[in-house]
Every structure is written in structure tokens, then in C-alpha cells.
Write a protein that holds these residues in place. Sequence first.
Motif, short mmCIF file in Angstrom:
data_model
loop_
_atom_site.label_atom_id
_atom_site.label_comp_id
_atom_site.label_asym_id
_atom_site.label_seq_id
_atom_site.Cartn_x
_atom_site.Cartn_y
_atom_site.Cartn_z
N GLY A 77 0.79 -1.22 0.00
CA GLY A 77 0.00 0.00 0.00
C GLY A 77 0.82 1.27 0.00
O GLY A 77 0.30 2.32 0.36
N GLY A 78 2.07 1.20 -0.40
CA GLY A 78 2.91 2.39 -0.41
C GLY A 78 3.69 2.52 0.89
O GLY A 78 3.53 1.75 1.83
N ILE A 79 4.54 3.53 0.93
CA ILE A 79 5.42 3.72 2.08
C ILE A 79 4.63 3.90 3.37
O ILE A 79 4.98 3.36 4.42
N LEU A 80 3.52 4.63 3.29
CA LEU A 80 2.73 4.91 4.50
C LEU A 80 1.67 3.84 4.76
O LEU A 80 0.96 3.91 5.76
N LYS A 81 1.57 2.84 3.86
CA LYS A 81 0.64 1.73 4.03
C LYS A 81 -0.81 2.20 4.17
O LYS A 81 -1.61 1.61 4.89
N ARG A 82 -1.15 3.28 3.47
CA ARG A 82 -2.51 3.80 3.59
C ARG A 82 -3.49 3.05 2.70
O ARG A 82 -4.70 3.14 2.89
N LYS A 83 -2.97 2.36 1.70
CA LYS A 83 -3.83 1.60 0.81
C LYS A 83 -3.64 0.11 1.05
O LYS A 83 -2.60 -0.34 1.51
N LYS A 84 -4.68 -0.64 0.71
CA LYS A 84 -4.60 -2.08 0.85
C LYS A 84 -3.65 -2.65 -0.21
O LYS A 84 -3.52 -2.08 -1.29
N PRO A 85 -2.98 -3.75 0.09
CA PRO A 85 -2.13 -4.40 -0.92
C PRO A 85 -2.96 -4.79 -2.15
O PRO A 85 -4.13 -5.13 -2.04
N VAL A 86 -2.33 -4.69 -3.30
CA VAL A 86 -2.98 -5.05 -4.56
C VAL A 86 -2.39 -6.37 -5.05
O VAL A 86 -1.19 -6.46 -5.30
N HIS A 87 -3.23 -7.38 -5.16
CA HIS A 87 -2.79 -8.69 -5.64
C HIS A 87 -2.92 -8.69 -7.17
O HIS A 87 -3.95 -9.10 -7.72
N ALA A 88 -1.89 -8.19 -7.84
CA ALA A 88 -1.95 -8.00 -9.28
C ALA A 88 -2.00 -9.33 -10.04
O ALA A 88 -2.71 -9.45 -11.04
N LEU A 89 -1.23 -10.31 -9.58
CA LEU A 89 -1.23 -11.64 -10.18
C LEU A 89 -1.43 -12.65 -9.06
O LEU A 89 -0.73 -12.60 -8.05
N ALA A 90 -2.38 -13.55 -9.25
CA ALA A 90 -2.74 -14.47 -8.17
C ALA A 90 -2.81 -15.91 -8.66
O ALA A 90 -3.88 -16.52 -8.75
N GLY A 91 -1.66 -16.44 -9.03
CA GLY A 91 -1.60 -17.84 -9.45
C GLY A 91 -1.79 -18.01 -10.95
O GLY A 91 -2.70 -18.71 -11.40
N ILE A 92 -0.92 -17.37 -11.74
CA ILE A 92 -1.02 -17.42 -13.20
C ILE A 92 -0.35 -18.68 -13.74
O ILE A 92 0.80 -18.98 -13.41
N ASN A 93 -1.09 -19.40 -14.59
CA ASN A 93 -0.57 -20.61 -15.22
C ASN A 93 -0.96 -20.62 -16.70
O ASN A 93 -2.14 -20.53 -17.02
N PHE A 94 0.02 -20.71 -17.58
CA PHE A 94 -0.25 -20.88 -19.01
C PHE A 94 1.06 -21.16 -19.74
O PHE A 94 2.15 -20.93 -19.22
N ASP A 95 0.93 -21.66 -20.96
CA ASP A 95 2.06 -21.89 -21.86
C ASP A 95 1.78 -21.20 -23.18
O ASP A 95 0.63 -21.12 -23.62
N VAL A 96 2.85 -20.74 -23.82
CA VAL A 96 2.76 -20.20 -25.18
C VAL A 96 3.67 -21.04 -26.06
O VAL A 96 4.83 -21.26 -25.74
N ARG A 97 3.11 -21.50 -27.17
CA ARG A 97 3.86 -22.36 -28.07
C ARG A 97 4.78 -21.55 -28.98
O ARG A 97 4.49 -20.38 -29.29
#
Length: 269
Positions: free
Chosen positions: A16-36
Motif C-alpha cells: 500500500g505504499g510507504i505509508l501503508k494507507r492503501k490495501k495491498p494489490v494482488h496483481a497476479l494471483a496464481g497465473i498458469n499458461f504456456d505459449v507455443r
Amino acid sequence: MQPIISCRDVHKTFNGGILKRKKPVHALAGINFDVRSGECFGLIGPNGSGKSTLIRVLSTLLYPDQGQAHVCGFDVVRKPYRVRELISRVSVDAAFFKKLSAWENLRYSARLYGVPLRIARQRALDVLAELGFSARRFNDSMEDLSRGMQQKVAVARALINRPQVLLLDEPTTGLDPRSKREVEAYIQRLRNQTDLTIFLTTHDMYEAEHLCDRVAIIDKGRIVALDTPKMLKRILARKRGSDHVSLEDVFLELTHKEWVDAEGDDDGD
């Protein structure tokens, strides 16, 4: 055959930034894939879904907090320099030395990659010619070129080192209709005529459907669907009992959000 890009349980959280005023943002939460290898793979999702974060992880600009991501067989955390030698990236806002000419910017990139200038110049001119960029503007400063012309230079720059993987992060956002069509047509030619692997993030459903072999839809940091555009539409059509289903319909069904114009995009990640 080993995938050219693979992600296994990739997570990324921003605090949430240096002052922790914002909640954490879970931008990626268990990404699974393959590209051929040789595939044009599309990634679409609403604002804040994690698109930009994922492409930054693949380009070694961000490290995941958990999980593994490999590009061309190399771990993006353990072997970032090897990954960078094999990829190129075009972003929605490509950075240039604006006072320098198109060729001077391209020449700088060629030297970074160790590409002889004579070869780099010809490669760049060939790509730009296919993109409808006049050779007369080759020595004009970047600040004197339109947004569309600058993006064409960005594409030429990305291909100077003959990468194995081309990462395109919303490459046509904000372009005029002609430039947009020219860039899309060139991506289509790359897809059909080369063995280059292309990873494309876009807000444009036409691009996703007509340029990509497969499309992943990401929402709240998770992949919620992955298949060919045709199959994704077919699955929804069966569910609805309708023959008239678009890829945008699939997006709306899976994310339960209204489509937001790309000009207002801010992934927040």
C-alpha cells in the motif's frame, strides 16, 4: 515440445505504499499458461486485471513474488540477461530520445544489441517500408513525427535484433485508424510468414480475434479462460443457445464488467 513462454503459479502483490494507507494489490494471483513456439498469443482483461504486470514480469522488468516464469527456457529471475537477449518489447507509450532522429534512435538500439549498423539500417528500412513509413522521414527527429509514426519506429526497433519473442503491450492504442490498420496488418504478416512468437495484450477485440491463435482472459489477477477465439465464442453460444456471440460477449460474461475504452486504461499494477 518445450513452450517458448511458461508461467507456473505466478504471484505478484504490490503493497500500500510507504505509508501503508492503501490495501495491498494482488496483481497476479496464481497465473498458469504456456505459449507455443511461433504462436500469436493474446491477453485481454479489464482495467486493473494484471495485464501490464504480467508482461512486465515476462520482460524481466518485475520479478514475481512466487512461482516461476520462463521465456525461451530461461527463468526470468535467475537468467534475466539471457531473456533480454532473446526478446523485444513494444509498449503503448514507447520511450525515445525525442530530440534525436528515428535512425539515431534505431542506431542506438542496434549498438546495444551488437547488430552491425549496415544490417540494422536495412532491417529498419525494410520494416518501416512495410508499415507505410516514408523513408524521407527516417532522419527526422522523433518529436516531429506523429504518434502513429513513432509507434512504427518502435516496432522497427523491436525487430532490429531478430528476437525470438516479441512482447506487444497494447501496440495500437491511441493510433489513428490508418496507422492502427497498418500495424495490425504487419503483425498479421509476422504471424503468417515467420516463426516469431508474439505475446499481445490488447483492448481491441478485433485484434484479439483476428491476430491471435489463442486468447487468455485475465480478471483480478487470474486467468479465467484460455482457448482459441472461435472456441471461446462457441462455448458461450452453446450456453446461451445463440449463434450470434462475439469475443466481447465472452469477455463481458467472464468478467461481469462493462467494457472500458482503452484511453481510460490504468491497470493500477
